[in-house]
Design an enzyme around this catalytic site. Sequence first.
Site, PDB file in Angstrom:
ATOM      1  N   ARG A 111      -3.698  -5.345  -6.287  1.00 59.57           N
ATOM      2  CA  ARG A 111      -2.528  -5.271  -7.149  1.00 59.57           C
ATOM      3  C   ARG A 111      -1.359  -5.991  -6.472  1.00 59.57           C
ATOM      4  O   ARG A 111      -1.457  -6.412  -5.333  1.00 59.57           O
ATOM      5  CB  ARG A 111      -2.168  -3.808  -7.445  1.00 59.57           C
ATOM      6  CG  ARG A 111      -2.279  -2.925  -6.226  1.00 59.57           C
ATOM      7  CD  ARG A 111      -1.158  -1.953  -6.038  1.00 59.57           C
ATOM      8  NE  ARG A 111       0.170  -2.482  -6.145  1.00 59.57           N
ATOM      9  CZ  ARG A 111       0.829  -3.076  -5.135  1.00 59.57           C
ATOM     10  NH1 ARG A 111       0.243  -3.271  -3.958  1.00 59.57           N
ATOM     11  NH2 ARG A 111       2.055  -3.498  -5.311  1.00 59.57           N
ATOM     12  N   GLY A 112      -0.272  -6.117  -7.230  1.00 56.77           N
ATOM     13  CA  GLY A 112       0.843  -6.946  -6.802  1.00 56.77           C
ATOM     14  C   GLY A 112       0.662  -8.323  -7.404  1.00 56.77           C
ATOM     15  O   GLY A 112      -0.407  -8.936  -7.279  1.00 56.77           O
ATOM     16  N   ALA A 113       1.692  -8.813  -8.085  1.00 50.76           N
ATOM     17  CA  ALA A 113       1.541 -10.054  -8.847  1.00 50.76           C
ATOM     18  C   ALA A 113       0.983 -11.221  -8.023  1.00 50.76           C
ATOM     19  O   ALA A 113       0.018 -11.869  -8.444  1.00 50.76           O
ATOM     20  CB  ALA A 113       2.879 -10.430  -9.492  1.00 50.76           C
ATOM     21  N   ARG A 125      -5.230  -7.561 -16.991  1.00 49.46           N
ATOM     22  CA  ARG A 125      -3.890  -6.958 -17.044  1.00 49.46           C
ATOM     23  C   ARG A 125      -2.953  -7.950 -17.739  1.00 49.46           C
ATOM     24  O   ARG A 125      -2.999  -9.142 -17.448  1.00 49.46           O
ATOM     25  CB  ARG A 125      -3.365  -6.616 -15.645  1.00 49.46           C
ATOM     26  CG  ARG A 125      -4.195  -5.566 -14.927  1.00 49.46           C
ATOM     27  CD  ARG A 125      -3.502  -5.069 -13.672  1.00 49.46           C
ATOM     28  NE  ARG A 125      -2.335  -4.261 -13.995  1.00 49.46           N
ATOM     29  CZ  ARG A 125      -1.433  -3.856 -13.083  1.00 49.46           C
ATOM     30  NH1 ARG A 125      -1.569  -4.218 -11.820  1.00 49.46           N
ATOM     31  NH2 ARG A 125      -0.404  -3.112 -13.453  1.00 49.46           N
ATOM     32  N   GLN A 169       3.010   3.878  -5.712  1.00 49.95           N
ATOM     33  CA  GLN A 169       2.835   2.705  -4.860  1.00 49.95           C
ATOM     34  C   GLN A 169       3.876   2.644  -3.739  1.00 49.95           C
ATOM     35  O   GLN A 169       3.606   2.098  -2.671  1.00 49.95           O
ATOM     36  CB  GLN A 169       2.905   1.419  -5.698  1.00 49.95           C
ATOM     37  CG  GLN A 169       1.742   1.240  -6.655  1.00 49.95           C
ATOM     38  CD  GLN A 169       2.119   1.669  -8.062  1.00 49.95           C
ATOM     39  OE1 GLN A 169       2.933   2.562  -8.258  1.00 49.95           O
ATOM     40  NE2 GLN A 169       1.538   1.017  -9.051  1.00 49.95           N
ATOM     41  N   ASP A 218       6.961  -8.880 -11.562  1.00 45.30           N
ATOM     42  CA  ASP A 218       5.666  -9.340 -12.062  1.00 45.30           C
ATOM     43  C   ASP A 218       5.804 -10.493 -13.047  1.00 45.30           C
ATOM     44  O   ASP A 218       4.845 -11.201 -13.308  1.00 45.30           O
ATOM     45  CB  ASP A 218       4.923  -8.176 -12.723  1.00 45.30           C
ATOM     46  CG  ASP A 218       4.442  -7.163 -11.710  1.00 45.30           C
ATOM     47  OD1 ASP A 218       3.248  -7.184 -11.372  1.00 45.30           O
ATOM     48  OD2 ASP A 218       5.260  -6.354 -11.229  1.00 45.30           O
ATOM     49  N   ASN A 244       9.286  -5.449 -13.920  1.00 46.56           N
ATOM     50  CA  ASN A 244       8.812  -4.905 -12.650  1.00 46.56           C
ATOM     51  C   ASN A 244       8.341  -3.484 -12.920  1.00 46.56           C
ATOM     52  O   ASN A 244       8.445  -2.965 -14.028  1.00 46.56           O
ATOM     53  CB  ASN A 244       9.918  -4.939 -11.595  1.00 46.56           C
ATOM     54  CG  ASN A 244       9.396  -4.690 -10.183  1.00 46.56           C
ATOM     55  OD1 ASN A 244       8.407  -5.280  -9.772  1.00 46.56           O
ATOM     56  ND2 ASN A 244      10.045  -3.814  -9.448  1.00 46.56           N
ATOM     57  N   LYS A 245       7.834  -2.829 -11.896  1.00 44.13           N
ATOM     58  CA  LYS A 245       7.268  -1.493 -12.049  1.00 44.13           C
ATOM     59  C   LYS A 245       8.254  -0.555 -12.740  1.00 44.13           C
ATOM     60  O   LYS A 245       9.451  -0.608 -12.516  1.00 44.13           O
ATOM     61  CB  LYS A 245       6.885  -0.938 -10.675  1.00 44.13           C
ATOM     62  CG  LYS A 245       6.125   0.373 -10.726  1.00 44.13           C
ATOM     63  CD  LYS A 245       4.853   0.261 -11.532  1.00 44.13           C
ATOM     64  CE  LYS A 245       3.878  -0.749 -10.959  1.00 44.13           C
ATOM     65  NZ  LYS A 245       2.649  -0.907 -11.760  1.00 44.13           N
TER      66      LYS A 245
END
Length: 359
Positions: free
Chosen positions: A54-56, A97, A204, A245, A255-256
């Site tokens: 995970r993480g762009a 995703r 996270q 992202d 973003n998150k």
Amino acid sequence: MASQSPFPTLPATIAWREDALYLLDQTRLPQESVVERVTTVEEVWRWIHELRVRGAPAIGVAAAYGLCVAMQPARQGTLGEFHAALKQHAAYLDSARPTAVNLSWGLKRLMRVAQRADAADAKALYELLVAEAVQIHEEDQAICAGIGEHGLSLIKPGCGVLTHCNAGALATTGLGTATAPLYMAHQKGIAFRVFADETRPLLQGARLTAYELQQAGLDVTLITDSMAASMMAQGLVNVVIVGTDRVAANGDFANKIGTLSVAIAARYYNIPFYVACPSSTLDLQTASGADIVIEERRDHEVTHLGGRGIAPPAIRVRNPAFDVTPHDLVTGFITERGVVEQPFEKNLAALFAAGGGAS
């Protein structure tokens, strides 16, 4: 290929060795550090979808290598068969995703290489794809370093930095995006403190950011998401740095979930709010945040914690994985080419349109 790492105790997020893809399972951190070899396109899709990688930026690198994994059985076929399979597998991986632009960006880069290549056979074309995936991997590490260098001046001696979610080394294959200035400042001996939001519902910040910063020896304090404004009110936060992202052409960014609340609080308390934005996460083809598709995830992530139910059975749940922060709450974007300030639509395009942003 190994990732740059600010600490020796954590394996590379992503590695490509002897024609094989190895991924660090981030869902098992911090309790255990497990690297697995991923051998099929279905496995790569599941790893991305389940946030095991995970993480762009890391998703972009994993997708590029994942497409190479998908094409390995096609090396013995004709060029026509190879191209048909490549299109099919790229579309499949792209569905893992929807919000992080790096996923489609990495896949499109490999597709363009294949379309423009004058390869003699399928095996030669496969080798070109691998070379491009390795190039994306190396670029990610260089981009992280560039963001760190341009954001370093924001970290002053004695300051407090707030970050949300994980835009660290675990979200990339290098020093991270939002964390890159922190690691570089720490390496230079600058004393400062970091407040890491836990980042519900998947934690996270607690599981990953707090973990990797602690492993690297930084002064980090874990807080719940609802404590961020209180830390600001007490004067403990001097600057906010988050990742992203997807950044739209006008500077709106996804973003998150919870990032928007942090940005609003930072504006109220007149705290600079910066976004670490690698060029691979800039989407100049998306006009504004209103056009960004927001991933909605399973109810179970909200109603359960550590495998135990924490909510009434059958309760109605919303679980958007991201929110969109409007550009007017952003002080600047820290990119590998420099810090971009308002007006973002003009300045981002001027810096990246010639050869940078995702498309």
